[in-house]
Design an enzyme around this catalytic site. Sequence first.
Site, PDB file in Angstrom:
ATOM      1  N   ASP A 140      -0.163   2.201  11.518  1.00  0.00           N
ATOM      2  CA  ASP A 140      -1.178   1.159  11.424  1.00  0.00           C
ATOM      3  C   ASP A 140      -1.796   0.983  12.801  1.00  0.00           C
ATOM      4  OD1 ASP A 140      -0.394   0.941   8.847  1.00  0.00           O
ATOM      5  OD2 ASP A 140       0.402  -1.100   8.990  1.00  0.00           O
ATOM      6  N   ASP A 163      -3.631  -3.437  -2.849  1.00  0.00           N
ATOM      7  CA  ASP A 163      -2.755  -4.320  -2.092  1.00  0.00           C
ATOM      8  C   ASP A 163      -2.643  -5.634  -2.855  1.00  0.00           C
ATOM      9  OD1 ASP A 163      -2.833  -2.323  -0.126  1.00  0.00           O
ATOM     10  OD2 ASP A 163      -4.584  -3.230   0.814  1.00  0.00           O
TER      11      ASP A 163
END
Length: 264
Positions: free
Chosen positions: A8, A134
């Site tokens: 990330d 998500d």
Amino acid sequence: MLLIPAIDLRGGRCVRLRQGRYDDETVYFDDPVRMAKLWRVMNARVLHLVDLDAARVSEGPPAEDNRDVIARVAAGLDIPVQVGGGVRTLDDVQAMLDLGVYRVVLGTAAVREPDLVSEAVARFGDRRIVVGIDARDGEVRTAGWEEGSGRSAVEFAVEMERRGVRRVVYTDIARDGTLEGPNVAAYREMGAALQKAKITASGGVGGYRDLLALQALDGVGVDSVVVGRALYENQFPCQQFWCWHRKDEVDLERFSSARLALRG
């Protein structure tokens, strides 16, 4: 079960957020390119990148992104790299592919403009386009997980499958970065509702027993898993600890013999 290391990106560094909260961030490494090469040396066959800076922007182009880092990672590896975060248009998809990315993950854009997904699959093919779902408590979240959509994750996955999508990356936000175990029930429910699309699980993996639990879902189309924090923090007995403690001495230009995983 294909294990996919996650990087990330925020501010050009490797970070992890806990449960998607930008104010609960851990910085693991300052050099994502070296980190990516270390995963490759440790036999990674696919790499998952998320541009958190770009993902957080709700409308319009982001004030900052990590595309330069993404380009250097893609150029430095010999395995497929998939990238999500801030991809809002077909031009954004093309730009990512031009950087050397193999597969592009559509998230917020897929929720807000589902026709874009159909167009992207038609133009680039179902092996190059992935939809990232998500969810928190079964509801799809957008804009870097900060906004609700009112959409059911399972129903949305079924719609994406009808539009030609053949892979979704399903992240349970409540489990992400916690090491508390994956939401096996959620993956089973989504997998049972899909007929053609495969699922890459994401969120909560804390050790090898979690991988075994996910592997048991192969019959409902869960064939891979994205792992971040557990890898960074050496939660697996098989990890090569010397790579961490002596990483400056590891030859990152001599990759392992892992075969490329150009799969659906």
